[in-house]
Enzyme design. Structure first.
Site, PDB file in Angstrom:
ATOM      1  N   ASP A   8      -9.526   7.241  -1.984  1.00 21.18           N
ATOM      2  CA  ASP A   8      -8.474   7.353  -2.983  1.00 21.18           C
ATOM      3  C   ASP A   8      -8.528   6.090  -3.842  1.00 21.18           C
ATOM      4  O   ASP A   8      -9.454   5.270  -3.711  1.00 21.18           O
ATOM      5  CB  ASP A   8      -7.104   7.600  -2.335  1.00 21.18           C
ATOM      6  CG  ASP A   8      -6.574   6.409  -1.536  1.00 21.18           C
ATOM      7  OD1 ASP A   8      -7.286   5.385  -1.427  1.00 21.18           O
ATOM      8  OD2 ASP A   8      -5.449   6.489  -1.021  1.00 21.18           O
ATOM      9  N   CYS A  65      -9.401   4.490   2.294  1.00 15.85           N
ATOM     10  CA  CYS A  65      -8.108   4.487   1.609  1.00 15.85           C
ATOM     11  C   CYS A  65      -7.494   3.104   1.845  1.00 15.85           C
ATOM     12  O   CYS A  65      -8.193   2.164   2.220  1.00 15.85           O
ATOM     13  CB  CYS A  65      -7.217   5.646   2.037  1.00 15.85           C
ATOM     14  SG  CYS A  65      -6.586   5.597   3.726  1.00 15.85           S
ATOM     15  N   THR A  67      -5.361   2.055   4.171  1.00 18.36           N
ATOM     16  CA  THR A  67      -5.382   1.704   5.599  1.00 18.36           C
ATOM     17  C   THR A  67      -6.544   2.337   6.358  1.00 18.36           C
ATOM     18  O   THR A  67      -6.840   1.924   7.481  1.00 18.36           O
ATOM     19  CB  THR A  67      -4.096   2.187   6.288  1.00 18.36           C
ATOM     20  OG1 THR A  67      -4.029   3.611   6.113  1.00 18.36           O
ATOM     21  CG2 THR A  67      -2.865   1.521   5.694  1.00 18.36           C
ATOM     22  N   HIS A  98     -19.755   7.423  22.051  1.00 25.08           N
ATOM     23  CA  HIS A  98     -18.917   8.173  22.992  1.00 25.08           C
ATOM     24  C   HIS A  98     -18.278   9.414  22.368  1.00 25.08           C
ATOM     25  O   HIS A  98     -18.107  10.425  23.047  1.00 25.08           O
ATOM     26  CB  HIS A  98     -17.799   7.279  23.531  1.00 25.08           C
ATOM     27  CG  HIS A  98     -18.281   6.222  24.481  1.00 25.08           C
ATOM     28  ND1 HIS A  98     -17.486   5.674  25.464  1.00 25.08           N
ATOM     29  CD2 HIS A  98     -19.485   5.614  24.593  1.00 25.08           C
ATOM     30  CE1 HIS A  98     -18.178   4.768  26.143  1.00 25.08           C
ATOM     31  NE2 HIS A  98     -19.400   4.709  25.629  1.00 25.08           N
ATOM     32  N   HIS A 133     -20.281  12.365  27.910  1.00 22.57           N
ATOM     33  CA  HIS A 133     -19.458  12.439  26.701  1.00 22.57           C
ATOM     34  C   HIS A 133     -19.537  13.820  26.046  1.00 22.57           C
ATOM     35  O   HIS A 133     -18.628  14.220  25.328  1.00 22.57           O
ATOM     36  CB  HIS A 133     -19.890  11.363  25.706  1.00 22.57           C
ATOM     37  CG  HIS A 133     -19.824   9.980  26.272  1.00 22.57           C
ATOM     38  ND1 HIS A 133     -18.642   9.410  26.691  1.00 22.57           N
ATOM     39  CD2 HIS A 133     -20.788   9.075  26.530  1.00 22.57           C
ATOM     40  CE1 HIS A 133     -18.883   8.200  27.159  1.00 22.57           C
ATOM     41  NE2 HIS A 133     -20.182   7.975  27.096  1.00 22.57           N
TER      42      HIS A 133
HETATM   43  C1  RB5 Z   1      -1.949   4.643  -1.004  1.00 25.73           C
HETATM   44  O1  RB5 Z   1      -0.935   3.816  -1.480  1.00 25.73           O
HETATM   45  C2  RB5 Z   1      -1.998   4.586   0.522  1.00 25.73           C
HETATM   46  O2  RB5 Z   1      -0.841   5.149   1.055  1.00 25.73           O
HETATM   47  C3  RB5 Z   1      -3.225   5.261   1.048  1.00 25.73           C
HETATM   48  O3  RB5 Z   1      -4.363   4.714   0.479  1.00 25.73           O
HETATM   49  C4  RB5 Z   1      -3.459   5.155   2.555  1.00 25.73           C
HETATM   50  O4  RB5 Z   1      -3.296   3.853   2.992  1.00 25.73           O
HETATM   51  C5  RB5 Z   1      -2.766   6.157   3.369  1.00 25.73           C
HETATM   52  O5  RB5 Z   1      -2.972   6.238   4.596  1.00 25.73           O
END
Ligand code: RB5
Length: 147
Positions: A8, A65, A67, A98, A133
């Site tokens: 994203d 993304c 996180t 695994h 596994h």
């Molecule tokens: C975008 O602001 C953020 O929420 C997205 O990139 C991600 O971290 C969601 O899990």
């Protein structure tokens, strides 16, 4: 080895760094977007990459993304996908060895570019160990198939 990538807007910069690194190594890649910094929804790109990997058009996928969590959760909704969100190199090889993970998800807001490159290289360099596994992976597939 063919790698599908997606991100994203919050993962765009790190994805570009990863793509440059993979291209320099001569690895075949395809970027399924996003391609600009406009705010967008990570499930859209998780779905594109996960579908390509599930259909075996690509060997492995890399998603980014903010996180690595949302895009990983979304990818795991596609049948046949085992996406692992990783912020360290141990998890990056263990998830291949695994769990036979076929997608790695990274968080641009979590890991710096140097660590991210090490994580990607570790993931791509590791292989599924099979053996005990295999049975566990098959049980994950059973859950998908409501068995
Ligand atoms: C975008 O602001 C953020 O929420 C997205 O990139 C991600 O971290 C969601 O899990």
């Amino acid at each position: 080895m063919k790698i599908a990538l997606g991100s994203d807007h919050a993962g765009l910069s790190l994805k570009k760094i990863i793509i440059k690194h993979l291209e320099e190594k001569g690895i075949e890649i395809k970027d399924f977007g996003t391609y600009n910094e406009d705010s967008c929804d990570y499930p859209d790109y998780a779905y594109k990459v996960a579908n390509e990997v599930a259909q075996k058009n690509f060997d492995l996928g890399i998603l980014v993304c903010g996180t690595g969590i949302g895009i990983g959760i979304a990818a795991n909704k596609v049948k046949g996908i085992r996406a692992a969100t990783c912020s360290d190199t141990f998890s990056a090889h263990a998830c291949r060895e695994h769990n036979n993970a076929n997608i790695i998800a990274l968080g641009e807001r979590v890991v710096g570019p140097g660590l991210a490159i090490d994580i990607v290289d570790t993931f791509l360099g590791a292989s599924f160990e099979g053996g005990r596994h295999e049975k566990r992976i098959n049980k994950i597939a059973d859950i998908e198939n409501n068995k």
